[in-house]
Design a protein around this motif. Structure first.
Motif, PDB file in Angstrom:
ATOM      1  N   PHE A 104      31.369  13.032 -22.467  1.00  0.00           N
ATOM      2  CA  PHE A 104      31.566  14.402 -22.948  1.00  0.00           C
ATOM      3  C   PHE A 104      31.022  14.547 -24.369  1.00  0.00           C
ATOM      4  N   ASP A 105      31.360  13.611 -25.239  1.00  0.00           N
ATOM      5  CA  ASP A 105      30.928  13.691 -26.642  1.00  0.00           C
ATOM      6  C   ASP A 105      29.407  13.625 -26.762  1.00  0.00           C
ATOM      7  N   GLU A 106      28.764  12.785 -25.945  1.00  0.00           N
ATOM      8  CA  GLU A 106      27.300  12.685 -25.979  1.00  0.00           C
ATOM      9  C   GLU A 106      26.657  14.013 -25.598  1.00  0.00           C
ATOM     10  N   LEU A 107      27.134  14.610 -24.513  1.00  0.00           N
ATOM     11  CA  LEU A 107      26.578  15.882 -24.064  1.00  0.00           C
ATOM     12  C   LEU A 107      26.895  17.003 -25.047  1.00  0.00           C
ATOM     13  N   TRP A 108      28.062  16.952 -25.647  1.00  0.00           N
ATOM     14  CA  TRP A 108      28.469  17.985 -26.592  1.00  0.00           C
ATOM     15  C   TRP A 108      27.535  18.006 -27.806  1.00  0.00           C
ATOM     16  N   GLN A 109      27.158  16.838 -28.286  1.00  0.00           N
ATOM     17  CA  GLN A 109      26.291  16.760 -29.449  1.00  0.00           C
ATOM     18  C   GLN A 109      24.894  17.303 -29.164  1.00  0.00           C
ATOM     19  N   GLN A 110      24.446  17.220 -27.905  1.00  0.00           N
ATOM     20  CA  GLN A 110      23.103  17.664 -27.539  1.00  0.00           C
ATOM     21  C   GLN A 110      23.091  19.092 -26.982  1.00  0.00           C
ATOM     22  N   SER A 111      24.231  19.730 -26.915  1.00  0.00           N
ATOM     23  CA  SER A 111      24.336  21.045 -26.280  1.00  0.00           C
ATOM     24  C   SER A 111      24.045  22.163 -27.270  1.00  0.00           C
ATOM     25  N   ARG A 112      23.956  23.376 -26.737  1.00  0.00           N
ATOM     26  CA  ARG A 112      23.796  24.563 -27.588  1.00  0.00           C
ATOM     27  C   ARG A 112      24.960  25.505 -27.349  1.00  0.00           C
ATOM     28  N   ARG A 113      25.297  26.245 -28.377  1.00  0.00           N
ATOM     29  CA  ARG A 113      26.431  27.153 -28.294  1.00  0.00           C
ATOM     30  C   ARG A 113      26.140  28.293 -27.315  1.00  0.00           C
ATOM     31  N   MET A 114      27.187  28.798 -26.690  1.00  0.00           N
ATOM     32  CA  MET A 114      27.041  29.892 -25.748  1.00  0.00           C
ATOM     33  C   MET A 114      26.403  31.111 -26.405  1.00  0.00           C
ATOM     34  N   GLU A 115      26.733  31.339 -27.679  1.00  0.00           N
ATOM     35  CA  GLU A 115      26.181  32.490 -28.382  1.00  0.00           C
ATOM     36  C   GLU A 115      24.659  32.438 -28.465  1.00  0.00           C
ATOM     37  N   ARG A 116      24.093  31.233 -28.546  1.00  0.00           N
ATOM     38  CA  ARG A 116      22.639  31.101 -28.598  1.00  0.00           C
ATOM     39  C   ARG A 116      21.987  31.350 -27.245  1.00  0.00           C
ATOM     40  N   PHE A 117      22.773  31.293 -26.187  1.00  0.00           N
ATOM     41  CA  PHE A 117      22.252  31.611 -24.861  1.00  0.00           C
ATOM     42  C   PHE A 117      22.315  33.112 -24.598  1.00  0.00           C
ATOM     43  N   THR A 118      23.316  33.763 -25.155  1.00  0.00           N
ATOM     44  CA  THR A 118      23.494  35.194 -24.891  1.00  0.00           C
ATOM     45  C   THR A 118      22.750  36.072 -25.898  1.00  0.00           C
ATOM     46  N   HIS A 119      22.586  35.609 -27.143  1.00  0.00           N
ATOM     47  CA  HIS A 119      21.933  36.410 -28.176  1.00  0.00           C
ATOM     48  C   HIS A 119      20.971  35.549 -28.986  1.00  0.00           C
ATOM     49  N   LEU A 120      19.820  36.136 -29.274  1.00  0.00           N
ATOM     50  CA  LEU A 120      18.782  35.438 -30.034  1.00  0.00           C
ATOM     51  C   LEU A 120      18.598  36.127 -31.385  1.00  0.00           C
ATOM     52  N   PRO A 121      18.759  35.398 -32.496  1.00  0.00           N
ATOM     53  CA  PRO A 121      18.494  36.009 -33.805  1.00  0.00           C
ATOM     54  C   PRO A 121      16.986  36.153 -34.029  1.00  0.00           C
ATOM     55  N   VAL A 122      16.534  37.351 -34.315  1.00  0.00           N
ATOM     56  CA  VAL A 122      15.103  37.631 -34.495  1.00  0.00           C
ATOM     57  C   VAL A 122      14.902  38.300 -35.855  1.00  0.00           C
ATOM     58  N   THR A 123      13.909  37.833 -36.587  1.00  0.00           N
ATOM     59  CA  THR A 123      13.549  38.433 -37.867  1.00  0.00           C
ATOM     60  C   THR A 123      12.141  39.003 -37.769  1.00  0.00           C
ATOM     61  N   LEU A 124      11.993  40.291 -38.040  1.00  0.00           N
ATOM     62  CA  LEU A 124      10.685  40.942 -38.033  1.00  0.00           C
ATOM     63  C   LEU A 124      10.206  41.125 -39.480  1.00  0.00           C
ATOM     64  N   VAL A 125       8.954  40.798 -39.713  1.00  0.00           N
ATOM     65  CA  VAL A 125       8.353  40.915 -41.046  1.00  0.00           C
ATOM     66  C   VAL A 125       7.130  41.816 -40.933  1.00  0.00           C
ATOM     67  N   ASP A 126       7.079  42.870 -41.766  1.00  0.00           N
ATOM     68  CA  ASP A 126       5.944  43.785 -41.702  1.00  0.00           C
ATOM     69  C   ASP A 126       4.859  43.394 -42.700  1.00  0.00           C
ATOM     70  N   ALA A 127       3.812  44.220 -42.806  1.00  0.00           N
ATOM     71  CA  ALA A 127       2.665  43.893 -43.667  1.00  0.00           C
ATOM     72  C   ALA A 127       3.052  43.815 -45.131  1.00  0.00           C
ATOM     73  N   ALA A 128       4.093  44.529 -45.532  1.00  0.00           N
ATOM     74  CA  ALA A 128       4.536  44.507 -46.924  1.00  0.00           C
ATOM     75  C   ALA A 128       5.557  43.401 -47.183  1.00  0.00           C
ATOM     76  N   ALA A 129       5.715  42.505 -46.215  1.00  0.00           N
ATOM     77  CA  ALA A 129       6.639  41.372 -46.312  1.00  0.00           C
ATOM     78  C   ALA A 129       8.108  41.812 -46.305  1.00  0.00           C
ATOM     79  N   ALA A 130       8.371  43.041 -45.865  1.00  0.00           N
ATOM     80  CA  ALA A 130       9.758  43.492 -45.715  1.00  0.00           C
ATOM     81  C   ALA A 130      10.344  42.871 -44.454  1.00  0.00           C
TER      82      ALA A 130
END
Length: 356
Positions: free
Chosen positions: A242-268
């Protein structure tokens, strides 16, 4: 004081002192103490009251010392090596054990009927009670997008899509429940996904656990469950897995939602948390706030970045044609994953790698 000796009651008290204190145990302990005080008060007229009291208490204390420090440890060691067989996984019974847990609850499985409509509410009541006492709850399921899902589907003789849908139902149920927890209990509940088949299942409460193995042609919960102590050889082996798999796993939140950052031409920079689906190894995100932002900018001047993307370089932003066949497929995948619909999808296209 010449009546029946209270040694059995004192031995019960010794067992209570060796186990985590629970409200029920403390209530019984207070009631017994009150009864003892009343009995001593009624016996105050007995001749040589002090000498009789000292003799009886001294004898009983010797019995308590022997029970706690000699007999108790011997019984505990014997129980650690004992294996109890259950013909199947009784989800209601396990939920009851979770309700009384005081330190740790762990679940390791491909997916579980424990989180289905028939048993989940009782389990969640148990988790609420356990986390209110500071119990840590760790749930580890198979990643629906992993190759291990396909392999497990072949072992069961079912389509891998059926297993994937069962896992997704579990995740939606767990996500909704997590949102209902208060701020103190929510951090104690962790749900993660592993991409490697565990080979075994684990249902643990405190220092006891149910262990089974992933067999061919049958769900693990339908087979024999071995109830063992966590510190037993089998319990230790499964805990390490269990501990081995737990260390290599990803959180449920990363499966349901992806953090995305958009950068425009003005670097905003503008950050989003998007729902997403993977189709043919391509990543597509959806979100009303994201689409609104794109409508106010030129797509060729935007670059997308995210920790969840395969490449760290800037990704191209491409809006999917809502009249295309791809759009129809994306809606189907999105509904299957989130049990909700989306009207617009945006592909995050990785950079073209040029090799010599």
């Amino acid at each position: 004081m010449n009546g029946r000796s209270p040694i059995p009651r004192l031995r019960w008290l010794a067992r209570t002192l060796r186990t985590p204190r629970r409200p029920q145990s403390l209530t019984v302990l207070v009631l017994l103490a009150a009864c003892a005080a009343v009995l001593l008060w009624f016996a105050r007229s007995v001749g040589k009251y002090g000498e009789n009291l000292a003799l009886n208490l001294g004898t009983d204390l010797v019995g308590v010392v022997i029970t706690v420090f000699v007999i108790g440890p011997l019984i505990s060691r014997a129980q650690e090596g004992r294996v109890r067989e259950h013909t199947r996984l009784d989800y209601e019974w396990f939920s009851g054990q979770v309700h009384g847990a005081t330190s740790s609850v762990k679940v390791l499985d491909t997916f579980s009927n424990l989180f289905g409509p028939q048993f989940s509410e009782r389990l969640f009541r148990g988790i609420k009670t356990a986390t209110a006492h500071g119990t840590r709850v760790q749930i580890l399921l198979l990643d629906p997008d992993s190759l291990a899902v396909i392999l497990r589907g072949r072992e069961l003789g079912e389509r891998s899509a059926d297993i994937r849908r069962d896992i997704l139902r579990n995740l939606r149920t767990l996500h909704r429940f997590a949102q209902r927890l208060d701020e103190n209990s929510r951090p104690l509940l962790e749900v993660r996904l592993c991409s490697t088949s565990p080979g075994v299942t684990l249902y643990r409460w405190d220092e006891r656990c149910l262990v089974s193995f992933l067999t061919v042609g049958r769900l693990s919960g339908e087979g024999v469950q071995l109830e063992v102590a966590v510190r037993s050889p089998l319990g230790t082996f499964v805990e390490q897995r269990f501990d081995e798999l737990w260390q290599q796993s990803r959180r449920m939140e990363r499966f349901t939602h992806l953090p995305v950052t958009l950068v425009d031409a003005a670097a905003a920079r503008r950050e989003f948390s998007c729902r997403f689906v993977l189709v043919d190894d391509c990543l597509y995100v959806a979100g009303a706030d994201l689409v609104t932002y794109l409508a106010r900018h030129r797509l060729d001047e935007l670059s997308a970045y995210s920790e969840g993307l395969t490449h760290d370089e800037a990704h191209q932003v491409v809006v999917v044609d809502d009249e295309s066949e791809l759009h129809t497929r994306l809606i189907q995948h999105f509904v299957e994953k989130y049990d909700a619909s989306a009207t617009a999808f945006v592909e995050l296209r990785p950079p073209v790698l040029i090799t010599e």
